[in-house]
Design a protein around this motif. Structure first.
Motif, mmCIF file in Angstrom:
data_model
loop_
_atom_site.group_PDB
_atom_site.id
_atom_site.type_symbol
_atom_site.label_atom_id
_atom_site.label_comp_id
_atom_site.label_asym_id
_atom_site.label_seq_id
_atom_site.Cartn_x
_atom_site.Cartn_y
_atom_site.Cartn_z
ATOM 1 N N ILE A 51 2.384 -11.213 -14.996
ATOM 2 C CA ILE A 51 3.800 -11.032 -15.295
ATOM 3 C C ILE A 51 4.060 -11.678 -16.647
ATOM 4 C CG2 ILE A 51 4.473 -13.132 -14.023
ATOM 5 C CD1 ILE A 51 7.032 -11.546 -13.171
ATOM 6 N N SER A 52 4.802 -10.985 -17.484
ATOM 7 C CA SER A 52 5.059 -11.470 -18.827
ATOM 8 C C SER A 52 5.971 -12.688 -18.814
ATOM 9 C CB SER A 52 5.678 -10.360 -19.679
ATOM 10 O OG SER A 52 6.921 -9.966 -19.118
ATOM 11 N N ARG A 53 6.037 -13.329 -19.952
ATOM 12 C CA ARG A 53 6.869 -14.518 -20.055
ATOM 13 C C ARG A 53 8.326 -14.213 -19.713
ATOM 14 N NH1 ARG A 53 5.969 -17.341 -25.549
ATOM 15 N NH2 ARG A 53 7.304 -15.663 -26.326
ATOM 16 N N SER A 54 8.805 -13.074 -20.138
ATOM 17 C CA SER A 54 10.195 -12.694 -19.878
ATOM 18 C C SER A 54 10.407 -12.229 -18.446
ATOM 19 C CB SER A 54 10.614 -11.575 -20.824
ATOM 20 O OG SER A 54 9.954 -10.368 -20.482
ATOM 21 N N GLY A 55 9.307 -11.868 -17.786
ATOM 22 C CA GLY A 55 9.427 -11.312 -16.448
ATOM 23 C C GLY A 55 9.671 -9.814 -16.446
ATOM 24 N N GLY A 56 9.788 -9.234 -17.632
ATOM 25 C CA GLY A 56 10.126 -7.828 -17.719
ATOM 26 C C GLY A 56 8.953 -6.876 -17.593
ATOM 27 N N SER A 57 7.744 -7.409 -17.630
ATOM 28 C CA SER A 57 6.556 -6.576 -17.545
ATOM 29 C C SER A 57 5.590 -7.154 -16.525
ATOM 30 C CB SER A 57 5.865 -6.501 -18.908
ATOM 31 O OG SER A 57 4.678 -5.756 -18.837
ATOM 32 N N THR A 58 5.057 -6.267 -15.684
ATOM 33 C CA THR A 58 4.045 -6.659 -14.718
ATOM 34 C C THR A 58 2.904 -5.651 -14.765
ATOM 35 O OG1 THR A 58 5.095 -5.436 -12.906
ATOM 36 C CG2 THR A 58 5.707 -7.751 -13.152
ATOM 37 N N ASN A 59 1.770 -6.058 -14.256
ATOM 38 C CA ASN A 59 0.631 -5.157 -14.191
ATOM 39 C C ASN A 59 -0.247 -5.554 -13.013
ATOM 40 O OD1 ASN A 59 -1.003 -3.047 -14.917
ATOM 41 N ND2 ASN A 59 -2.011 -4.110 -16.614
ATOM 42 N N TYR A 60 -1.011 -4.583 -12.529
ATOM 43 C CA TYR A 60 -1.840 -4.806 -11.353
ATOM 44 C C TYR A 60 -3.193 -4.128 -11.528
ATOM 45 C CZ TYR A 60 2.649 -6.027 -9.302
ATOM 46 O OH TYR A 60 3.860 -6.615 -9.046
ATOM 47 N N ALA A 61 -4.200 -4.731 -10.950
ATOM 48 C CA ALA A 61 -5.488 -4.062 -10.854
ATOM 49 C C ALA A 61 -5.336 -2.823 -9.982
ATOM 50 C CB ALA A 61 -6.520 -5.007 -10.248
ATOM 51 N N ASP A 62 -6.096 -1.793 -10.283
ATOM 52 C CA ASP A 62 -5.994 -0.547 -9.514
ATOM 53 C C ASP A 62 -6.232 -0.791 -8.027
ATOM 54 O OD1 ASP A 62 -7.486 1.625 -12.042
ATOM 55 O OD2 ASP A 62 -5.422 0.906 -11.766
ATOM 56 N N SER A 63 -7.090 -1.734 -7.729
ATOM 57 C CA SER A 63 -7.459 -1.989 -6.334
ATOM 58 C C SER A 63 -6.313 -2.571 -5.502
ATOM 59 C CB SER A 63 -8.656 -2.933 -6.273
ATOM 60 O OG SER A 63 -8.361 -4.161 -6.920
ATOM 61 N N VAL A 64 -5.269 -3.097 -6.158
ATOM 62 C CA VAL A 64 -4.173 -3.723 -5.407
ATOM 63 C C VAL A 64 -2.828 -3.050 -5.647
ATOM 64 C CG1 VAL A 64 -5.402 -5.924 -5.515
ATOM 65 C CG2 VAL A 64 -3.530 -5.479 -7.127
ATOM 66 N N LYS A 65 -2.785 -2.064 -6.521
ATOM 67 C CA LYS A 65 -1.514 -1.383 -6.812
ATOM 68 C C LYS A 65 -0.907 -0.798 -5.551
ATOM 69 C CE LYS A 65 -2.026 -0.143 -11.670
ATOM 70 N NZ LYS A 65 -2.316 0.939 -12.641
ATOM 71 N N GLY A 66 0.384 -1.014 -5.408
ATOM 72 C CA GLY A 66 1.093 -0.519 -4.247
ATOM 73 C C GLY A 66 1.024 -1.433 -3.045
ATOM 74 N N ARG A 67 0.176 -2.469 -3.121
ATOM 75 C CA ARG A 67 0.045 -3.409 -2.002
ATOM 76 C C ARG A 67 0.466 -4.828 -2.378
ATOM 77 N NH1 ARG A 67 -4.865 -4.591 -0.077
ATOM 78 N NH2 ARG A 67 -5.972 -4.204 -2.025
ATOM 79 N N PHE A 68 0.256 -5.208 -3.620
ATOM 80 C CA PHE A 68 0.578 -6.567 -4.082
ATOM 81 C C PHE A 68 1.785 -6.512 -5.012
ATOM 82 C CE2 PHE A 68 -3.940 -8.637 -3.823
ATOM 83 C CZ PHE A 68 -4.056 -8.189 -2.503
ATOM 84 N N THR A 69 2.578 -7.588 -4.983
ATOM 85 C CA THR A 69 3.722 -7.715 -5.868
ATOM 86 C C THR A 69 3.777 -9.131 -6.432
ATOM 87 O OG1 THR A 69 4.974 -6.106 -4.555
ATOM 88 C CG2 THR A 69 6.217 -7.488 -6.091
ATOM 89 N N ILE A 70 3.840 -9.219 -7.745
ATOM 90 C CA ILE A 70 3.966 -10.512 -8.399
ATOM 91 C C ILE A 70 5.433 -10.753 -8.743
ATOM 92 C CG2 ILE A 70 3.572 -9.614 -10.735
ATOM 93 C CD1 ILE A 70 1.983 -12.194 -11.330
ATOM 94 N N SER A 71 5.857 -12.004 -8.668
ATOM 95 C CA SER A 71 7.215 -12.356 -9.067
ATOM 96 C C SER A 71 7.207 -13.792 -9.553
ATOM 97 C CB SER A 71 8.200 -12.176 -7.914
ATOM 98 O OG SER A 71 7.858 -13.010 -6.820
ATOM 99 N N ARG A 72 8.243 -14.143 -10.309
ATOM 100 C CA ARG A 72 8.345 -15.494 -10.805
ATOM 101 C C ARG A 72 9.741 -16.038 -10.543
ATOM 102 N NH1 ARG A 72 6.542 -15.544 -16.731
ATOM 103 N NH2 ARG A 72 7.238 -17.710 -16.588
ATOM 104 N N ASP A 73 9.820 -17.307 -10.269
ATOM 105 C CA ASP A 73 11.085 -17.994 -10.031
ATOM 106 C C ASP A 73 11.095 -19.185 -10.967
ATOM 107 O OD1 ASP A 73 12.770 -19.281 -7.050
ATOM 108 O OD2 ASP A 73 13.221 -19.467 -9.173
#
Length: 125
Positions: A51-73
């Motif tokens: 997840i980017s510093r701003s929180g506006g961009s995220t990315n995932y490995a193909d193997s986890v897309k649709g199953r994992f979600t990153i977030s920051r607080d």
């Protein structure tokens, strides 16, 4: 003490869920891009999510897309990885990392500032 500390790992059955947390102490996460990585026995470390510093961009490995979600607080100085529909191949030690650049990348070398010590995730019957 300046550190990242992961928590939330454990043993879960296939199809189950876990939420990993990574808390920073001694520094402020809002100034960092953040990543989650994992390493299974006998395998190289791989980037799972970022997840980017701003929180506006995220990315995932193909193997986890649709199953994992990153977030920051940023208020709680914590980054999370929600993991659903877990598979045995997700078994690994999971690490969080912080880098002062703005970008989200799954390249581990980008995160030069802090790495946690890891939390074990085991997906098994």
């Amino acid at each position: 003490q300046l550190q990242l500390v992961e928590s939330g790992g454990g043993l879960v059955q296939p199809g189950g869920s876990l939420r990993l947390s990574c808390a920073a102490s001694g520094f402020t996460l809002e100034y960092y891009a953040l990543g989650w990585f994992r390493q299974a026995p006998g395998k190289e470390r791989e980037g799972v999510s970022c997840i980017s510093r701003s929180g506006g961009s995220t990315n995932y490995a193909d193997s986890v897309k649709g199953r994992f979600t990153i977030s920051r607080d940023n208020a709680n100085n914590t980054v999370y990885l929600q993991m659903n529909s877990l598979k045995p191949e997700d078994t690994a030690v999971y690490y969080c990392a912080a880098g002062r650049g703005p970008l989200c990348t799954l390249y581990g070398g980008y995160y030069r500032d802090y790495w946690g010590r890891g939390t074990q995730v085991t997906v098994s019957q």
